[in-house]
Scaffold this active site. Structure first.
Site, PDB file in Angstrom:
ATOM      1  CB  ILE A 118      -0.926  -0.007   1.244  1.00 33.53           C
ATOM      2  CG1 ILE A 118      -1.969  -1.133   1.123  1.00 33.53           C
ATOM      3  CG2 ILE A 118      -1.591   1.341   1.441  1.00 33.53           C
ATOM      4  CD1 ILE A 118      -2.767  -1.407   2.396  1.00 33.53           C
TER       5      ILE A 118
ATOM      6  CG  ASP B  71      10.051   0.229   4.142  1.00 36.09           C
ATOM      7  OD1 ASP B  71       8.887   0.203   3.694  1.00 36.09           O
ATOM      8  OD2 ASP B  71      10.554  -0.735   4.766  1.00 36.09           O
TER       9      ASP B  71
ATOM     10  CB  SER C  76      -6.864  -2.661   9.997  1.00 38.59           C
ATOM     11  OG  SER C  76      -7.401  -3.888   9.557  1.00 38.59           O
TER      12      SER C  76
ATOM     13  CE1 TYR D 150      -2.108  -5.097  11.564  1.00 39.86           C
ATOM     14  CE2 TYR D 150      -4.347  -5.968  11.362  1.00 39.86           C
ATOM     15  CZ  TYR D 150      -3.299  -5.220  10.851  1.00 39.86           C
ATOM     16  OH  TYR D 150      -3.431  -4.586   9.634  1.00 39.86           O
TER      17      TYR D 150
ATOM     18  CE  LYS E 140      -2.940  -1.739  11.403  1.00 37.38           C
ATOM     19  NZ  LYS E 140      -2.113  -0.716  10.739  1.00 37.38           N
TER      20      LYS E 140
ATOM     21  CB  THR F  55      -0.092  -5.855   0.083  1.00 37.27           C
ATOM     22  OG1 THR F  55      -0.269  -6.503   1.353  1.00 37.27           O
ATOM     23  CG2 THR F  55      -1.092  -4.730  -0.054  1.00 37.27           C
TER      24      THR F  55
END
Ligand code: NAD
Length: 256
Positions: free
Chosen positions: A18, A37, A144, A157, A161, A192
């Site tokens: 993304i 990154d 998310s 996770y 989020k 992805t």
């Protein structure tokens, strides 16, 4: 074209998926971009592609979980291009060690919180400090649908989020009078490298069937929304959570 002319943008985690799609679209829309990154060779490769296509780009290493590294990334943008207008806190991810609550470990919990929530908080902190100097800006956080719904696994996770969702509202509330907007994107399943590594064809087919629309998401679906949130087209939008999930969360369980 040129919806981001004159703006300076950073996208974290922009060597892949993304983030890579978003930073390239931002450059095509006229922004001067910083490809940031953990994977520096990957970031350099994306920056070279942008430059070869006629855009303006630089790359920088960032470990978004570390405050000093995030501060240096923002300093790099400001010293290279003079200011920061758009910061997309996109880096994030999960590991299979992140399971259900009854089997949760501190390692799995801390990993997910650091990578998905603490990282976004450091981005917001140093993004805001740079944008105040510039009279405003736009912060975009990647949440998310996992932060809006429950699931059998990837508990930490999803909770991290969910934290991103409300952190976005806090930043929007605290910084709005300084002309700094903060919005989040909550993607559903997007194809992805990260999601391909986790989801089997069978699970992907299940997600596709559950979508109100007749396909799964692509990085371009998210990149286009990020450009909108970074641009002056969304100047009256702040504290908003943009759910981009093909309609997977809008319906009763009797979808045919
Ligand atoms: N793909 C999906 O289905 C999906 C769905 C909802 C949300 N998201 C979120 O979107 C974002 C991007 O996901 P993606 O699918 O493009 O992932 P990806 O794995 O393809 O890309 C993530 C990038 O982040 C970088 N990264 C990892 N740790 C980092 C760190 N500590 N500091 C800096 N960079 C780091 C990686 O090197 C990689 O280039 C993540 O926040 C993810 O949670 C993805």
């Amino acid at each position: 074209m040129h919806r981001l002319e004159g703006k300076v943008a950073i996208v974290t985690g922009s060597a892949s998926g993304i983030g890579a799609e978003t930073i390239q679209l931002m450059a095509r829309e006229g922004a001067k971009v910083v490809v940031a990154d953990f994977n520096l060779p990957g970031a350099q490769d994306i920056a070279e592609r942008i430059i070869a296509a006629g855009g303006e780009a630089t790359s920088v290493f960032v470990d978004s979980t570390q405050e000093e590294s995030v501060k240096e990334m923002i300093g790099h943008a400001v010293s290279t291009y003079g200011k920061l207008d758009i910061l997309h806190n996109n880096a994030g991810g999960s590991k299979p060690i992140d399971v259900d609550v009854s089997n949760m470990t501190k390692e799995a919990w801390d990993f997910a919180m650091n990578l998905n929530l603490t990282s976004v908080m450091w981005g917001c902190k140093h993004g805001v400090l740079a944008m105040r100097e510039n009279g405003g800006g736009s912060i975009i956080n990647t949440a998310s649908v996992s932060g809006l719904l429950g699931d059998h696994s990837y508990t930490a996770y999803g909770v991290a989020k969910a934290g991103v969702v409300n952190l976005t509202r806090y930043v929007a509330t605290q910084e709005g009078k300084r002309n700094i907007r903060c919005n989040a994107i909550a993607p559903g399943l997007i194809i992805t490298p990260a999601s391909e590594a986790v989801y089997t064809e069978e699970i992907k087919a299940q997600f596709e069937k559950n979508n109100a629309l007749s396909r799964l998401g692509s990085p371009k679906d998210i990149a286009q929304a990020a450009v909108f949130l970074g641009s002056d087209e969304s100047l009256y939008m702040t504290g908003h959570i943009l759910q981009l999930d093909g309609g997977s969360t809008v319906h009763q369980p009797n979808l045919s």
